[in-house]
Design a protein around this motif. Structure first.
Motif, PDB file in Angstrom:
ATOM      1  N   ARG A 117     -33.637  22.929   8.469  1.00  0.00           N
ATOM      2  CA  ARG A 117     -32.832  23.370   9.621  1.00  0.00           C
ATOM      3  C   ARG A 117     -31.375  23.561   9.227  1.00  0.00           C
ATOM      4  O   ARG A 117     -30.744  24.542   9.576  1.00  0.00           O
ATOM      5  CB  ARG A 117     -32.919  22.350  10.762  1.00  0.00           C
ATOM      6  CG  ARG A 117     -34.158  22.490  11.625  1.00  0.00           C
ATOM      7  CD  ARG A 117     -34.055  21.648  12.889  1.00  0.00           C
ATOM      8  NE  ARG A 117     -33.835  20.226  12.637  1.00  0.00           N
ATOM      9  CZ  ARG A 117     -34.800  19.346  12.369  1.00  0.00           C
ATOM     10  NH1 ARG A 117     -36.058  19.730  12.326  1.00  0.00           N
ATOM     11  NH2 ARG A 117     -34.523  18.087  12.152  1.00  0.00           N
ATOM     12  N   ALA A 118     -30.826  22.621   8.476  1.00  0.00           N
ATOM     13  CA  ALA A 118     -29.400  22.630   8.141  1.00  0.00           C
ATOM     14  C   ALA A 118     -29.094  23.490   6.917  1.00  0.00           C
ATOM     15  O   ALA A 118     -27.947  23.861   6.709  1.00  0.00           O
ATOM     16  CB  ALA A 118     -28.917  21.205   7.887  1.00  0.00           C
ATOM     17  N   LYS A 119     -30.093  23.758   6.100  1.00  0.00           N
ATOM     18  CA  LYS A 119     -29.959  24.477   4.830  1.00  0.00           C
ATOM     19  C   LYS A 119     -29.159  23.694   3.799  1.00  0.00           C
ATOM     20  O   LYS A 119     -28.946  24.136   2.699  1.00  0.00           O
ATOM     21  CB  LYS A 119     -29.373  25.870   5.034  1.00  0.00           C
ATOM     22  CG  LYS A 119     -30.278  26.745   5.875  1.00  0.00           C
ATOM     23  CD  LYS A 119     -29.801  28.178   5.844  1.00  0.00           C
ATOM     24  CE  LYS A 119     -30.783  29.068   6.498  1.00  0.00           C
ATOM     25  NZ  LYS A 119     -30.748  29.291   7.871  1.00  0.00           N
ATOM     26  N   THR A 120     -28.671  22.532   4.175  1.00  0.00           N
ATOM     27  CA  THR A 120     -28.005  21.616   3.251  1.00  0.00           C
ATOM     28  C   THR A 120     -28.025  20.223   3.877  1.00  0.00           C
ATOM     29  O   THR A 120     -28.045  20.089   5.090  1.00  0.00           O
ATOM     30  CB  THR A 120     -26.550  22.052   2.953  1.00  0.00           C
ATOM     31  OG1 THR A 120     -26.002  21.155   1.999  1.00  0.00           O
ATOM     32  CG2 THR A 120     -25.694  22.059   4.191  1.00  0.00           C
ATOM     33  N   LEU A 121     -28.037  19.207   3.057  1.00  0.00           N
ATOM     34  CA  LEU A 121     -28.072  17.836   3.562  1.00  0.00           C
ATOM     35  C   LEU A 121     -27.629  16.911   2.450  1.00  0.00           C
ATOM     36  O   LEU A 121     -28.103  17.020   1.320  1.00  0.00           O
ATOM     37  CB  LEU A 121     -29.491  17.480   4.022  1.00  0.00           C
ATOM     38  CG  LEU A 121     -29.693  16.117   4.647  1.00  0.00           C
ATOM     39  CD1 LEU A 121     -28.969  16.050   5.997  1.00  0.00           C
ATOM     40  CD2 LEU A 121     -31.167  15.846   4.855  1.00  0.00           C
ATOM     41  N   SER A 122     -26.725  16.014   2.760  1.00  0.00           N
ATOM     42  CA  SER A 122     -26.292  15.019   1.781  1.00  0.00           C
ATOM     43  C   SER A 122     -27.348  13.929   1.707  1.00  0.00           C
ATOM     44  O   SER A 122     -27.770  13.395   2.725  1.00  0.00           O
ATOM     45  CB  SER A 122     -24.956  14.404   2.190  1.00  0.00           C
ATOM     46  OG  SER A 122     -23.959  15.386   2.182  1.00  0.00           O
ATOM     47  N   LEU A 123     -27.778  13.620   0.498  1.00  0.00           N
ATOM     48  CA  LEU A 123     -28.741  12.555   0.285  1.00  0.00           C
ATOM     49  C   LEU A 123     -28.087  11.446  -0.509  1.00  0.00           C
ATOM     50  O   LEU A 123     -27.334  11.710  -1.443  1.00  0.00           O
ATOM     51  CB  LEU A 123     -29.970  13.078  -0.477  1.00  0.00           C
ATOM     52  CG  LEU A 123     -30.807  14.136   0.239  1.00  0.00           C
ATOM     53  CD1 LEU A 123     -31.896  14.655  -0.696  1.00  0.00           C
ATOM     54  CD2 LEU A 123     -31.424  13.544   1.480  1.00  0.00           C
ATOM     55  N   PRO A 124     -28.371  10.202  -0.174  1.00  0.00           N
ATOM     56  CA  PRO A 124     -27.799   9.087  -0.957  1.00  0.00           C
ATOM     57  C   PRO A 124     -28.409   9.060  -2.350  1.00  0.00           C
ATOM     58  O   PRO A 124     -29.586   9.364  -2.537  1.00  0.00           O
ATOM     59  CB  PRO A 124     -28.216   7.849  -0.150  1.00  0.00           C
ATOM     60  CG  PRO A 124     -29.422   8.274   0.610  1.00  0.00           C
ATOM     61  CD  PRO A 124     -29.265   9.745   0.882  1.00  0.00           C
ATOM     62  N   TYR A 125     -27.587   8.733  -3.305  1.00  0.00           N
ATOM     63  CA  TYR A 125     -28.054   8.587  -4.681  1.00  0.00           C
ATOM     64  C   TYR A 125     -28.350   7.134  -4.906  1.00  0.00           C
ATOM     65  O   TYR A 125     -27.481   6.270  -4.700  1.00  0.00           O
ATOM     66  CB  TYR A 125     -26.986   9.085  -5.657  1.00  0.00           C
ATOM     67  CG  TYR A 125     -27.350   8.837  -7.108  1.00  0.00           C
ATOM     68  CD1 TYR A 125     -28.365   9.572  -7.711  1.00  0.00           C
ATOM     69  CD2 TYR A 125     -26.703   7.885  -7.852  1.00  0.00           C
ATOM     70  CE1 TYR A 125     -28.721   9.356  -9.013  1.00  0.00           C
ATOM     71  CE2 TYR A 125     -27.042   7.668  -9.173  1.00  0.00           C
ATOM     72  CZ  TYR A 125     -28.048   8.411  -9.747  1.00  0.00           C
ATOM     73  OH  TYR A 125     -28.399   8.191 -11.045  1.00  0.00           O
ATOM     74  N   GLY A 126     -29.584   6.808  -5.315  1.00  0.00           N
ATOM     75  CA  GLY A 126     -30.025   5.425  -5.431  1.00  0.00           C
ATOM     76  C   GLY A 126     -29.746   4.761  -6.750  1.00  0.00           C
ATOM     77  O   GLY A 126     -30.106   3.623  -6.954  1.00  0.00           O
ATOM     78  N   GLY A 127     -29.107   5.431  -7.702  1.00  0.00           N
ATOM     79  CA  GLY A 127     -28.825   4.816  -8.999  1.00  0.00           C
ATOM     80  C   GLY A 127     -30.081   4.719  -9.848  1.00  0.00           C
ATOM     81  O   GLY A 127     -31.105   5.318  -9.555  1.00  0.00           O
ATOM     82  N   SER A 129     -32.379   2.405 -10.377  1.00  0.00           N
ATOM     83  CA  SER A 129     -33.633   1.872  -9.854  1.00  0.00           C
ATOM     84  C   SER A 129     -34.240   2.749  -8.764  1.00  0.00           C
ATOM     85  O   SER A 129     -35.427   2.786  -8.594  1.00  0.00           O
ATOM     86  CB  SER A 129     -33.420   0.461  -9.303  1.00  0.00           C
ATOM     87  OG  SER A 129     -32.488   0.499  -8.245  1.00  0.00           O
ATOM     88  N   GLY A 130     -33.409   3.462  -8.030  1.00  0.00           N
ATOM     89  CA  GLY A 130     -33.915   4.297  -6.953  1.00  0.00           C
ATOM     90  C   GLY A 130     -33.509   5.745  -7.115  1.00  0.00           C
ATOM     91  O   GLY A 130     -33.244   6.428  -6.137  1.00  0.00           O
ATOM     92  N   GLU A 131     -33.463   6.201  -8.352  1.00  0.00           N
ATOM     93  CA  GLU A 131     -32.985   7.564  -8.631  1.00  0.00           C
ATOM     94  C   GLU A 131     -33.798   8.584  -7.836  1.00  0.00           C
ATOM     95  O   GLU A 131     -35.011   8.542  -7.789  1.00  0.00           O
ATOM     96  CB  GLU A 131     -33.118   7.841 -10.121  1.00  0.00           C
ATOM     97  CG  GLU A 131     -32.500   9.142 -10.523  1.00  0.00           C
ATOM     98  CD  GLU A 131     -32.415   9.305 -12.010  1.00  0.00           C
ATOM     99  OE1 GLU A 131     -32.129  10.416 -12.455  1.00  0.00           O
ATOM    100  OE2 GLU A 131     -32.652   8.337 -12.737  1.00  0.00           O
ATOM    101  N   THR A 132     -33.099   9.517  -7.206  1.00  0.00           N
ATOM    102  CA  THR A 132     -33.773  10.515  -6.386  1.00  0.00           C
ATOM    103  C   THR A 132     -33.678  11.902  -6.986  1.00  0.00           C
ATOM    104  O   THR A 132     -34.217  12.833  -6.444  1.00  0.00           O
ATOM    105  CB  THR A 132     -33.164  10.558  -4.963  1.00  0.00           C
ATOM    106  OG1 THR A 132     -31.786  10.855  -5.065  1.00  0.00           O
ATOM    107  CG2 THR A 132     -33.385   9.264  -4.230  1.00  0.00           C
ATOM    108  N   GLY A 133     -32.989  12.091  -8.062  1.00  0.00           N
ATOM    109  CA  GLY A 133     -32.841  13.457  -8.580  1.00  0.00           C
ATOM    110  C   GLY A 133     -33.134  13.612 -10.007  1.00  0.00           C
ATOM    111  O   GLY A 133     -33.495  12.883 -10.775  1.00  0.00           O
TER     112      GLY A 133
END
Length: 133
Positions: A117-127, A129-133
């Motif tokens: 919907r937004a075409k962009t969204l800030s996601l938290p970076y988990g470092g 242990s919880g790397e998301t990217g």
């Protein structure tokens, strides 16, 4: 006949390309590098294909003319600053997903809907242990 003769050869886990793919995409020791094939006429091909163990064995059979083998999973990419000279292909992404430990973003259905919907969204970076990217 009009068919071009290709040689399908495995991309070794210890080759420069194998090491680059392992590092960038997080391919672990369980990734079947013997089944990752380059279709070439002497040099590493632009596209790499993942096939079954039987398909890789058949492609290596002397005297057998193989026209196509496997699903195209990565393709050479000359983009600067990416960190890898190969990118995942759309048709190979789902096949590669079980082997990837890096470059994977897992989001909930609600987050995906919000991103669309937004075409962009800030996601938290988990470092680490919880790397998301």
């Amino acid at each position: 006949d009009g068919l071009r003769r290709l040689s399908f050869t495995p991309v070794g886990a210890e080759s420069a390309v194998g090491a680059q793919l392992r590092e960038f995409f997080g391919l672990g020791p369980h990734f079947p590098f013997a089944q990752l094939l380059s279709a070439s006429r002497g040099a590493l091909s632009r596209r790499l294909y993942l096939t079954s163990a039987g398909g890789a064995a058949a492609a290596a059979t002397p005297g057998l003319r193989v026209v196509a083998a496997g699903v195209k999973v990565v393709e050479r990419d000359s983009s600067l600053g990416v960190g890898c000279s190969y990118r995942l292909t759309q048709e190979g992404a789902l096949l590669m997903l079980p082997f990837l430990s890096r470059r994977v973003l897992r989001v909930s259905p609600a987050t995906l809907a919000a991103m669309l919907r937004a075409k962009t969204l800030s996601l938290p970076y988990g470092g680490a242990s919880g790397e998301t990217g």
